[in-house]
Design a protein around this motif. Structure first.
Motif, PDB file in Angstrom:
ATOM      1  N   GLY A 104      -9.362  41.247  61.412  1.00  0.00           N
ATOM      2  CA  GLY A 104      -9.413  42.667  61.100  1.00  0.00           C
ATOM      3  C   GLY A 104      -8.907  42.957  59.703  1.00  0.00           C
ATOM      4  O   GLY A 104      -9.350  42.375  58.714  1.00  0.00           O
ATOM      5  N   GLY A 105      -7.928  43.861  59.607  1.00  0.00           N
ATOM      6  CA  GLY A 105      -7.357  44.204  58.315  1.00  0.00           C
ATOM      7  C   GLY A 105      -6.672  43.034  57.641  1.00  0.00           C
ATOM      8  O   GLY A 105      -6.585  42.986  56.414  1.00  0.00           O
ATOM      9  N   GLY A 106      -6.195  42.064  58.429  1.00  0.00           N
ATOM     10  CA  GLY A 106      -5.623  40.860  57.833  1.00  0.00           C
ATOM     11  C   GLY A 106      -6.673  40.058  57.095  1.00  0.00           C
ATOM     12  O   GLY A 106      -6.441  39.585  55.977  1.00  0.00           O
ATOM     13  N   CYS A 107      -7.859  39.919  57.706  1.00  0.00           N
ATOM     14  CA  CYS A 107      -8.961  39.224  57.047  1.00  0.00           C
ATOM     15  C   CYS A 107      -9.455  40.025  55.845  1.00  0.00           C
ATOM     16  O   CYS A 107      -9.853  39.453  54.828  1.00  0.00           O
ATOM     17  CB  CYS A 107     -10.087  38.992  58.041  1.00  0.00           C
ATOM     18  SG  CYS A 107     -11.348  37.829  57.494  1.00  0.00           S
ATOM     19  N   GLN A 108      -9.393  41.345  55.957  1.00  0.00           N
ATOM     20  CA  GLN A 108      -9.780  42.222  54.851  1.00  0.00           C
ATOM     21  C   GLN A 108      -8.893  41.963  53.633  1.00  0.00           C
ATOM     22  O   GLN A 108      -9.378  41.878  52.497  1.00  0.00           O
ATOM     23  CB  GLN A 108      -9.665  43.669  55.312  1.00  0.00           C
ATOM     24  CG  GLN A 108     -10.223  44.708  54.367  1.00  0.00           C
ATOM     25  CD  GLN A 108     -10.204  46.099  54.991  1.00  0.00           C
ATOM     26  OE1 GLN A 108      -9.940  46.262  56.188  1.00  0.00           O
ATOM     27  NE2 GLN A 108     -10.477  47.114  54.199  1.00  0.00           N
TER      28      GLN A 108
END
Length: 270
Positions: A104-108
């Motif tokens: 999610g936002g971590g991968c972003q």
């Protein structure tokens, strides 16, 4: 300890740690909001030559804290997008050191770094379709530029996670390290980054961020002429020694960070 972004500067490297281990390092609103000003301070610090982003413990980040997500497009992008753009626009080399879940936002955030090194067994994914989130156009383009249209569509349409082997093959990850080997390799590679010309690196950051206007190209030509970096590099090569590069980015407005898609960032973070 409350969820926070821990940071330290040592030997030219700024390390930022996503710290919320009770929720697999999910990012709270305070953490999202805190990242841009933290990056701005680190960018202005002459002691910082490169930045490493990682997560506490055995997880990079599970993404945004689901309880903090809003129900409108503006609410869902207002947190992550400014942080992503601030990281993409950091004017010095950035590296995401990933172990465990990078979702999610971590991968972003990992995708917004220049490089990504991962421990074998890590998992990557963008879960917007699982939640009914409309992923921002600028974030979609960044992911597509990184992994290509086919893999970007696979990740975004399905919300499925992929392992390190596929992440490496598609370009989402630059290196995969065996368990226990990530920290040593990151330390080794950041020493390589510090040994290179900061002038060359800063120009690369700006040139790869988007179109370069003639005035900025002239700026970099002038910097090359007056810095002595090229002369030092050639002399060191001929003398068979390590170069002693000395260029530092100017402290004021004649050097700008390599902001990726600033117009898109402004448009989609309102």
């Amino acid at each position: 300890m409350e969820p926070c972004l821990q940071h330290a500067v040592a030997d030219g490297i700024a390390t930022v740690v996503i710290h919320n281990p009770r929720k697999r390092n999910a990012l709270t609103p305070g953490m999202w909001h805190g990242l841009p000003p933290l990056l701005e301070r680190l960018a202005a610090d002459p002691a910082v030559r490169a930045l490493v982003l990682t997560g506490a413990g055995d997880t990079f980040s599970a993404g945004a804290d689901i309880g903090s997500l809003g129900t409108t497009y503006e609410e869902t992008t207002a947190l992550a997008l400014p942080a992503e753009e601030a990281l993409a626009g950091f004017p010095k080399p950035t590296l995401a050191a990933v172990r465990g879940s990078c979702v999610g936002g971590g991968c972003q955030l990992a995708a917004a770094c220049d490089l990504r090194f991962a421990e074998q067994g890590s998992r990557f994914g963008i879960t917007a379709a699982r939640l009914g989130v409309v992923y921002a156009p600028s974030s979609t383009r960044r992911l597509m530029d990184l992994v290509g249209p086919a893999t970007a569509k696979y990740l975004l349409l399905s919300g499925e996670l992929i392992g390190t082997e596929r992440a490496l093959r598609t370009g989402l990850v630059d290196e995969v390290l065996p368990p226990g080997g990530l920290d040593e390799r990151v330390a080794e590679f950041t020493r390589v980054l510090l040994s290179r010309s900061a002038l060359s690196q800063a120009a690369v950051k700006e040139f790869t961020a988007g179109p370069v206007d003639p005035a900025r190209l002239e700026y970099w030509r002038d910097q090359l002429s007056v810095s002595g970096e090229l002369g030092e590099g050639v002399t060191a090569f001929l003398e068979r020694r390590a170069p002693r590069f000395g260029w530092m980015p100017p402290a004021r407005s004649d050097h700008r960070p390599a902001v990726a898609d600033p117009q898109g960032a402004a448009e989609y973070s309102r």
